[in-house]
Structure formats: C-alpha cells, structure tokens
Design a protein around this motif. Sequence first.
Motif, mmCIF file in Angstrom:
data_model
loop_
_atom_site.group_PDB
_atom_site.id
_atom_site.type_symbol
_atom_site.label_atom_id
_atom_site.label_comp_id
_atom_site.label_asym_id
_atom_site.label_seq_id
_atom_site.Cartn_x
_atom_site.Cartn_y
_atom_site.Cartn_z
ATOM 1 N N LYS A 42 7.114 -16.685 -1.422
ATOM 2 C CA LYS A 42 5.666 -16.761 -1.605
ATOM 3 C C LYS A 42 5.267 -16.222 -2.968
ATOM 4 N N GLU A 43 4.058 -16.550 -3.357
ATOM 5 C CA GLU A 43 3.549 -16.057 -4.631
ATOM 6 C C GLU A 43 3.127 -14.594 -4.509
ATOM 7 N N ARG A 44 3.110 -13.927 -5.665
ATOM 8 C CA ARG A 44 2.623 -12.556 -5.686
ATOM 9 C C ARG A 44 1.137 -12.542 -5.329
ATOM 10 N N GLU A 45 0.725 -11.591 -4.512
ATOM 11 C CA GLU A 45 -0.668 -11.551 -4.098
ATOM 12 C C GLU A 45 -1.240 -10.140 -4.220
ATOM 13 N N PHE A 46 -2.523 -10.115 -4.438
ATOM 14 C CA PHE A 46 -3.268 -8.863 -4.556
ATOM 15 C C PHE A 46 -3.336 -8.188 -3.195
ATOM 16 N N VAL A 47 -3.167 -6.869 -3.197
ATOM 17 C CA VAL A 47 -3.289 -6.092 -1.970
ATOM 18 C C VAL A 47 -4.493 -5.165 -2.052
ATOM 19 N N ALA A 48 -4.534 -4.347 -3.097
ATOM 20 C CA ALA A 48 -5.606 -3.359 -3.230
ATOM 21 C C ALA A 48 -5.703 -2.903 -4.663
ATOM 22 N N GLY A 49 -6.889 -2.445 -5.028
ATOM 23 C CA GLY A 49 -7.082 -1.906 -6.366
ATOM 24 C C GLY A 49 -8.118 -0.809 -6.335
ATOM 25 N N ILE A 50 -8.024 0.108 -7.291
ATOM 26 C CA ILE A 50 -8.975 1.209 -7.384
ATOM 27 C C ILE A 50 -9.366 1.370 -8.843
ATOM 28 N N SER A 51 -10.661 1.482 -9.078
ATOM 29 C CA SER A 51 -11.178 1.509 -10.441
ATOM 30 C C SER A 51 -10.950 2.862 -11.103
ATOM 31 N N VAL A 52 -11.310 2.921 -12.380
ATOM 32 C CA VAL A 52 -11.385 4.226 -13.035
ATOM 33 C C VAL A 52 -12.603 4.949 -12.471
ATOM 34 N N LYS A 53 -12.668 6.241 -12.720
ATOM 35 C CA LYS A 53 -13.770 7.028 -12.183
ATOM 36 C C LYS A 53 -15.070 6.644 -12.879
ATOM 37 N N SER A 54 -16.093 6.419 -12.086
ATOM 38 C CA SER A 54 -17.423 6.117 -12.593
ATOM 39 C C SER A 54 -18.375 7.152 -12.015
ATOM 40 N N GLY A 55 -18.808 8.058 -12.861
ATOM 41 C CA GLY A 55 -19.543 9.201 -12.325
ATOM 42 C C GLY A 55 -18.583 10.038 -11.516
ATOM 43 N N ASN A 56 -18.866 10.181 -10.249
ATOM 44 C CA ASN A 56 -17.949 10.879 -9.343
ATOM 45 C C ASN A 56 -17.308 9.930 -8.345
ATOM 46 N N THR A 57 -17.341 8.625 -8.649
ATOM 47 C CA THR A 57 -16.946 7.624 -7.667
ATOM 48 C C THR A 57 -15.826 6.737 -8.176
ATOM 49 N N TYR A 58 -14.901 6.452 -7.278
ATOM 50 C CA TYR A 58 -13.913 5.408 -7.508
ATOM 51 C C TYR A 58 -14.283 4.230 -6.619
ATOM 52 N N TYR A 59 -14.101 3.037 -7.122
ATOM 53 C CA TYR A 59 -14.393 1.835 -6.345
ATOM 54 C C TYR A 59 -13.077 1.170 -5.957
ATOM 55 N N ALA A 60 -12.925 0.942 -4.684
ATOM 56 C CA ALA A 60 -11.704 0.315 -4.187
ATOM 57 C C ALA A 60 -12.020 -1.077 -3.649
ATOM 58 N N ARG A 61 -11.046 -1.963 -3.784
ATOM 59 C CA ARG A 61 -11.200 -3.323 -3.243
ATOM 60 C C ARG A 61 -9.898 -3.696 -2.569
ATOM 61 N N TYR A 62 -10.004 -4.460 -1.499
ATOM 62 C CA TYR A 62 -8.839 -4.814 -0.703
ATOM 63 C C TYR A 62 -8.797 -6.304 -0.432
ATOM 64 N N ALA A 63 -7.613 -6.820 -0.284
ATOM 65 C CA ALA A 63 -7.461 -8.178 0.226
ATOM 66 C C ALA A 63 -7.942 -8.211 1.669
ATOM 67 N N ASP A 64 -8.495 -9.318 2.085
ATOM 68 C CA ASP A 64 -9.000 -9.431 3.450
ATOM 69 C C ASP A 64 -7.906 -9.149 4.474
ATOM 70 N N SER A 65 -6.688 -9.510 4.137
ATOM 71 C CA SER A 65 -5.587 -9.381 5.096
ATOM 72 C C SER A 65 -5.206 -7.927 5.381
ATOM 73 N N VAL A 66 -5.629 -7.004 4.501
ATOM 74 C CA VAL A 66 -5.248 -5.604 4.693
ATOM 75 C C VAL A 66 -6.452 -4.685 4.863
ATOM 76 N N LYS A 67 -7.629 -5.252 4.748
ATOM 77 C CA LYS A 67 -8.849 -4.444 4.849
ATOM 78 C C LYS A 67 -8.880 -3.726 6.188
ATOM 79 N N ASP A 68 -9.298 -2.487 6.162
ATOM 80 C CA ASP A 68 -9.391 -1.623 7.349
ATOM 81 C C ASP A 68 -8.038 -1.155 7.858
ATOM 82 N N ARG A 69 -6.953 -1.572 7.215
ATOM 83 C CA ARG A 69 -5.622 -1.087 7.603
ATOM 84 C C ARG A 69 -4.962 -0.287 6.485
ATOM 85 N N PHE A 70 -5.249 -0.671 5.233
ATOM 86 C CA PHE A 70 -4.629 -0.028 4.084
ATOM 87 C C PHE A 70 -5.682 0.776 3.319
ATOM 88 N N THR A 71 -5.236 1.850 2.669
ATOM 89 C CA THR A 71 -6.111 2.659 1.838
ATOM 90 C C THR A 71 -5.407 2.993 0.533
#
Length: 125
Positions: A42-71
């Motif tokens: 299979k092709e390489r696929e995105f799992v999760a990513g976390i941004s640089v700090k913005s203020g006091n917050t990091y923004y995380a994004r997940y693939a639908d297939s792992v959302k609510d299971r991976f952190t």
Amino acid sequence: VQLQASGGGVVQAGGSLTLSCAASGRTISTYAMHWFRQAPGKEREFVAGISVKSGNTYYARYADSVKDRFTISRDNAKNMVYLRMGTLKPEDTAVYYCAAGSTVVSSNWNVMNYWGTGTLVTVSS
C-alpha cells in the motif's frame, strides 16, 4: 534533523502501543511533527500530525481511520514525539515513520522535510 522511530512490536487486536520518535541535530520546536505509515503493498499514508506551539496550544490532526484511538504528542525539551495507539486493529499493521514538516500539519508526505527510520507494528487478530 535526524529522526529515529522506536517502540514497534507485535500486539494483539484491542491492545495498545506507544511509538517514540527521537530527534537529533536540531530542535524540533520549529517543525510540525507527523506520523505516517505504510502497509505492505500500500501507499504511505498520513496518520497524525501536531503543529508547532501557537500561544500555549498545539494543534493535532488525525486520519479518520485512527481518530479517537491514537494520540500524538510532543516534548520539545526532550526533542521527542510520541504516538499513543489504542484499540489497535489488524489493519493498523504497518511500518510507522515519523517526519518533520513546516510549522503546520500536512497530510501530504511529499512536503515533509525530514524522515526517520521506520518501526514495524504488527497487530494480530
């Protein structure tokens, strides 16, 4: 930046595993950090990513297939990135890679600046 992923192994379905990505050579604080995976044939696929700090917050994004299971999380002081994987499924079996991109999360592996070695996760049914 040199990246090295670790923590892979064999786990039963429903189990948990935490992957680590150790960075060296440069601080990761100025990079959005990502996990991608590639299953056999299979092709390489995105799992999760976390941004640089913005203020006091990091923004995380997940693939639908792992959302609510991976952190995804990061510790800039230790130059480490983690992927906590829960409720694992056989379809999560893949080689997992960490990668550093720009400052925002991208699901496009083509735009990553640095790649680490992979770590194999095998989920048995």
